[in-house]
Design a protein around this motif. Structure first.
Motif, PDB file in Angstrom:
ATOM      1  N   PHE A 105      37.336  39.331  37.796  1.00  0.00           N
ATOM      2  CA  PHE A 105      36.563  40.066  38.804  1.00  0.00           C
ATOM      3  C   PHE A 105      36.601  41.570  38.537  1.00  0.00           C
ATOM      4  O   PHE A 105      35.570  42.256  38.585  1.00  0.00           O
ATOM      5  CB  PHE A 105      37.114  39.761  40.201  1.00  0.00           C
ATOM      6  CG  PHE A 105      36.726  40.782  41.237  1.00  0.00           C
ATOM      7  CD1 PHE A 105      35.408  40.870  41.691  1.00  0.00           C
ATOM      8  CD2 PHE A 105      37.662  41.681  41.744  1.00  0.00           C
ATOM      9  CE1 PHE A 105      35.035  41.827  42.640  1.00  0.00           C
ATOM     10  CE2 PHE A 105      37.297  42.635  42.686  1.00  0.00           C
ATOM     11  CZ  PHE A 105      35.982  42.704  43.136  1.00  0.00           C
ATOM     12  N   GLU A 106      37.772  42.102  38.240  1.00  0.00           N
ATOM     13  CA  GLU A 106      37.899  43.543  38.043  1.00  0.00           C
ATOM     14  C   GLU A 106      37.159  44.005  36.795  1.00  0.00           C
ATOM     15  O   GLU A 106      36.579  45.097  36.774  1.00  0.00           O
ATOM     16  CB  GLU A 106      39.374  43.940  37.978  1.00  0.00           C
ATOM     17  CG  GLU A 106      40.101  43.713  39.310  1.00  0.00           C
ATOM     18  CD  GLU A 106      41.358  44.536  39.427  1.00  0.00           C
ATOM     19  OE1 GLU A 106      42.177  44.457  38.499  1.00  0.00           O
ATOM     20  OE2 GLU A 106      41.514  45.248  40.443  1.00  0.00           O
ATOM     21  N   LYS A 107      37.140  43.194  35.751  1.00  0.00           N
ATOM     22  CA  LYS A 107      36.366  43.547  34.555  1.00  0.00           C
ATOM     23  C   LYS A 107      34.873  43.567  34.873  1.00  0.00           C
ATOM     24  O   LYS A 107      34.132  44.438  34.410  1.00  0.00           O
ATOM     25  CB  LYS A 107      36.649  42.546  33.440  1.00  0.00           C
ATOM     26  CG  LYS A 107      38.016  42.705  32.785  1.00  0.00           C
ATOM     27  CD  LYS A 107      38.220  41.685  31.674  1.00  0.00           C
ATOM     28  CE  LYS A 107      39.566  41.875  30.995  1.00  0.00           C
ATOM     29  NZ  LYS A 107      39.808  40.860  29.940  1.00  0.00           N
ATOM     30  N   HIS A 108      34.433  42.603  35.667  1.00  0.00           N
ATOM     31  CA  HIS A 108      33.029  42.536  36.060  1.00  0.00           C
ATOM     32  C   HIS A 108      32.683  43.730  36.949  1.00  0.00           C
ATOM     33  O   HIS A 108      31.622  44.354  36.803  1.00  0.00           O
ATOM     34  CB  HIS A 108      32.775  41.220  36.792  1.00  0.00           C
ATOM     35  CG  HIS A 108      31.332  40.889  36.992  1.00  0.00           C
ATOM     36  ND1 HIS A 108      30.465  40.640  35.943  1.00  0.00           N
ATOM     37  CD2 HIS A 108      30.590  40.777  38.123  1.00  0.00           C
ATOM     38  CE1 HIS A 108      29.269  40.389  36.426  1.00  0.00           C
ATOM     39  NE2 HIS A 108      29.309  40.472  37.746  1.00  0.00           N
ATOM     40  N   TYR A 109      33.568  44.052  37.861  1.00  0.00           N
ATOM     41  CA  TYR A 109      33.369  45.185  38.764  1.00  0.00           C
ATOM     42  C   TYR A 109      33.278  46.487  37.967  1.00  0.00           C
ATOM     43  O   TYR A 109      32.444  47.353  38.249  1.00  0.00           O
ATOM     44  CB  TYR A 109      34.533  45.245  39.753  1.00  0.00           C
ATOM     45  CG  TYR A 109      34.375  46.254  40.863  1.00  0.00           C
ATOM     46  CD1 TYR A 109      33.829  45.885  42.082  1.00  0.00           C
ATOM     47  CD2 TYR A 109      34.792  47.574  40.694  1.00  0.00           C
ATOM     48  CE1 TYR A 109      33.689  46.804  43.113  1.00  0.00           C
ATOM     49  CE2 TYR A 109      34.652  48.500  41.715  1.00  0.00           C
ATOM     50  CZ  TYR A 109      34.102  48.108  42.920  1.00  0.00           C
ATOM     51  OH  TYR A 109      33.962  49.025  43.937  1.00  0.00           O
ATOM     52  N   GLU A 110      34.126  46.618  36.973  1.00  0.00           N
ATOM     53  CA  GLU A 110      34.164  47.827  36.150  1.00  0.00           C
ATOM     54  C   GLU A 110      32.856  48.025  35.387  1.00  0.00           C
ATOM     55  O   GLU A 110      32.402  49.157  35.195  1.00  0.00           O
ATOM     56  CB  GLU A 110      35.344  47.718  35.179  1.00  0.00           C
ATOM     57  CG  GLU A 110      35.565  48.929  34.313  1.00  0.00           C
ATOM     58  CD  GLU A 110      36.757  48.735  33.389  1.00  0.00           C
ATOM     59  OE1 GLU A 110      36.623  49.029  32.193  1.00  0.00           O
ATOM     60  OE2 GLU A 110      37.807  48.269  33.869  1.00  0.00           O
ATOM     61  N   LYS A 111      32.236  46.921  34.952  1.00  0.00           N
ATOM     62  CA  LYS A 111      30.958  47.015  34.235  1.00  0.00           C
ATOM     63  C   LYS A 111      29.879  47.628  35.117  1.00  0.00           C
ATOM     64  O   LYS A 111      29.021  48.372  34.656  1.00  0.00           O
ATOM     65  CB  LYS A 111      30.490  45.614  33.803  1.00  0.00           C
ATOM     66  CG  LYS A 111      31.209  45.030  32.623  1.00  0.00           C
ATOM     67  CD  LYS A 111      30.587  43.681  32.310  1.00  0.00           C
ATOM     68  CE  LYS A 111      31.360  42.950  31.239  1.00  0.00           C
ATOM     69  NZ  LYS A 111      30.792  41.608  30.992  1.00  0.00           N
ATOM     70  N   ILE A 112      29.916  47.288  36.405  1.00  0.00           N
ATOM     71  CA  ILE A 112      28.842  47.692  37.311  1.00  0.00           C
ATOM     72  C   ILE A 112      29.124  49.031  37.980  1.00  0.00           C
ATOM     73  O   ILE A 112      28.231  49.876  38.095  1.00  0.00           O
ATOM     74  CB  ILE A 112      28.620  46.593  38.370  1.00  0.00           C
ATOM     75  CG1 ILE A 112      28.142  45.319  37.666  1.00  0.00           C
ATOM     76  CG2 ILE A 112      27.632  47.035  39.448  1.00  0.00           C
ATOM     77  CD1 ILE A 112      27.966  44.138  38.577  1.00  0.00           C
ATOM     78  N   TYR A 113      30.368  49.254  38.384  1.00  0.00           N
ATOM     79  CA  TYR A 113      30.662  50.442  39.183  1.00  0.00           C
ATOM     80  C   TYR A 113      31.593  51.458  38.507  1.00  0.00           C
ATOM     81  O   TYR A 113      31.925  52.457  39.104  1.00  0.00           O
ATOM     82  CB  TYR A 113      31.295  50.029  40.511  1.00  0.00           C
ATOM     83  CG  TYR A 113      30.393  49.178  41.368  1.00  0.00           C
ATOM     84  CD1 TYR A 113      29.213  49.696  41.910  1.00  0.00           C
ATOM     85  CD2 TYR A 113      30.699  47.854  41.637  1.00  0.00           C
ATOM     86  CE1 TYR A 113      28.385  48.922  42.695  1.00  0.00           C
ATOM     87  CE2 TYR A 113      29.870  47.073  42.423  1.00  0.00           C
ATOM     88  CZ  TYR A 113      28.713  47.613  42.941  1.00  0.00           C
ATOM     89  OH  TYR A 113      27.887  46.839  43.720  1.00  0.00           O
ATOM     90  N   ALA A 114      32.008  51.206  37.286  1.00  0.00           N
ATOM     91  CA  ALA A 114      32.899  52.085  36.520  1.00  0.00           C
ATOM     92  C   ALA A 114      34.363  51.863  36.908  1.00  0.00           C
ATOM     93  O   ALA A 114      34.686  51.468  38.023  1.00  0.00           O
ATOM     94  CB  ALA A 114      32.534  53.557  36.679  1.00  0.00           C
TER      95      ALA A 114
ATOM     96  N   LEU B 152      20.096  53.357  36.711  1.00  0.00           N
ATOM     97  CA  LEU B 152      21.093  54.346  37.135  1.00  0.00           C
ATOM     98  C   LEU B 152      21.813  53.910  38.397  1.00  0.00           C
ATOM     99  O   LEU B 152      22.979  54.239  38.601  1.00  0.00           O
ATOM    100  CB  LEU B 152      20.413  55.696  37.360  1.00  0.00           C
ATOM    101  CG  LEU B 152      19.726  56.318  36.139  1.00  0.00           C
ATOM    102  CD1 LEU B 152      19.091  57.649  36.513  1.00  0.00           C
ATOM    103  CD2 LEU B 152      20.699  56.497  34.991  1.00  0.00           C
ATOM    104  N   GLY B 153      21.109  53.158  39.269  1.00  0.00           N
ATOM    105  CA  GLY B 153      21.726  52.699  40.507  1.00  0.00           C
ATOM    106  C   GLY B 153      22.892  51.763  40.288  1.00  0.00           C
ATOM    107  O   GLY B 153      23.735  51.594  41.179  1.00  0.00           O
TER     108      GLY B 153
END
Length: 454
Positions: free
Chosen positions: A339-348, A194-195
């Protein structure tokens, strides 16, 4: 095995790179197992003698941290992201003399097992001692019988040091200790998922380590995983994982290059040329290290990675670059998009803030040399009923406040396709799979147990 997830030569002059290689080997093994089984999202959980380690594989990849924290110290070295707690089968159990609360760990008996092992010279009871008196572990079959444990001694010390202090029945005290530890493990697993903004309904949990099969059915309780997997070689799974990694040479170069929002193509192309220069020098260093280790040059591949963050944020993310040479603004746009796709996976998606601009924090180069991986032998299924020769008898097990008679099986004598209903104990010389009365386990063709709720 290196901290960043690849194997390194025994001739390396930087032994620090092998820090925490045991738990990390388990995550590499989990990634390889996922590739074989076609599973992209895995929660890797390692229950050893001293610690409980959790790592995530999402979309077939694990996360690497640039500056991980170990024992409250920041380490300036890339490391596969794991969460570790001092809670394992050898963790000491004590009662705080003032608060009268049970304390589990973080100190551990390690290889000395517990008070039930006379030669260990241990003063306080451990989780292993609790499982022995509860009937989960066989005191005459520890390491296949090479070590004999004293069940009476374990009972005596738990009664004296814990039960009498709390005014509890000794078996209730031992069962409560184990349940408390399993609840802590469950919270750690939940927090790890969840984190990062994920949900357990999209993940399979993989349990290994010598203590993983003992507790897997209970620390996964009430968490809606797709499946719970326990390899029959769970005790050696981290070693198996170390054999699954390719030889790697890695170089990290701090860059801290700003890329402002709406920067023109010339500026982005210039910044990209600086990054490309870093990668070019890293390529030479990685090739040299692997060639010096005896690798054939023509089989070495180079993989450029980047670490980026939004300007003003404290956490950067590592990801593989979609291109090996950034020479134009459009090339840099492709890197930013990745980078933004990777960021979206982790932080929405809603967390993205491109208007803040970006920082290209690290240029990373990884040289890889393929090695032969372990082959998972696929056995022919032989029906749901276990063979008679696998049945070892029955044993009383205390769980959740009551005794029940459980069937005992020898793990290596079970056939693929067999289904075991709890209450049951499946023993091997190096680990024990415990199934409470509301669980069952199915042994698949790769000799991996799938734990299900009835």
């Amino acid at each position: 095995m290196s901290s960043h997830g690849g194997a390194i030569s025994i001739e390396t002059k930087q032994l620090i790179r092998s820090m925490t290689s045991g738990p990390i080997g388990g995550i590499i093994g989990g990634k390889y197992l996922g590739e074989v089984l076609g599973i992209n999202n895995i929660v890797c959980t390692d229950v050893g003698g001293t610690s409980f380690d959790v790592g995530l594989i999402t979309d077939g990849e694990y996360t690497v941290e640039a500056n991980p924290e170990i024992g409250r110290f920041l380490i300036n070295m890339p490391m596969v992201a794991t969460e570790s707690r001092g809670a394992g089968m050898g963790s000491y159990v004590r009662v705080d003399p003032i608060s009268k609360r049970i304390e589990i760990g973080p100190e551990s008996a390690g290889y000395r097992i517990g008070v039930s092992y006379k030669e260990g010279g241990v003063e306080w009871p451990t989780i292993t001692d609790c499982e022995v008196i509860l009937g989960v572990l066989n005191p005459d079959y520890f390491l296949g019988g090479e070590i004999k444990l004293n069940k009476e001694k374990a009972y005596e010390e738990i009664e004296k040091q814990v039960a009498s202090e709390l005014g509890l029945d000794t078996y209730d005290a031992a069962a409560g200790i184990v349940e408390l530890l399993e609840t802590q493990m469950r919270d750690i697993v939940y927090g790890a998922i969840l984190g990062r903004g994920y949900s357990p309904v999209d993940y399979v949990l993989l349990s290994y380590g010598g203590g993983g099969p003992v507790m897997a059915a209970n620390y996964t309780r009430e968490i809606p995983f797709l499946d719970v997997l326990v390899p029959s070689w769970a005790a050696a799974f981290s070693a198996f994982g170390c054999a699954c990694g390719n030889l790697e040479a890695r170089r990290d170069r701090s860059s801290d290059l700003p890329i402002w929002y709406n920067a023109d193509d010339n500026f982005k192309g210039f910044m990209g040329s600086l990054v490309t220069g870093f990668w070019d020098s890293q390529r030479e260093e990685c090739f040299k290290e692997l060639i010096d280790a005896g690798c054939e040059k023509e089989k070495i591949t180079f993989h450029p990675y980047a670490r980026m963050q939004y300007a003003g944020q404290l956490t950067d993310l590592e990801f593989p670059s979609p291109i090996a040479k950034i020479s134009t603004g459009k090339d840099m746009d492709k890197v930013i998009e990745t980078f933004e796709k990777h960021y979206e996976k982790i932080y929405a998606r809603s967390a993205k803030i491109p208007e803040a601009g970006y920082y290209f924090t690290y240029a990373i180069g990884i040289g890889r040399y393929p090695v032969k991986k372990p082959a998972l032998y696929r056995e022919e299924k032989k029906g749901a009923k276990p063979p008679e020769e696998a049945f070892k008898g029955e044993r009383d097990v205390y769980w959740r406040g009551q005794w029940s008679t459980g069937e005992v099986y020898e793990m290596h004598l079970l056939n693929t396709g067999n289904k075991i209903n709890g209450t049951a104990v499946v023993e091997s010389p190096n680990t024990t799979l415990f199934l409470p009365n509301d669980c069952s386990a199915y042994l698949d063709e790769y000799r991996i147990f799938h734990i299900r709720r009835k």
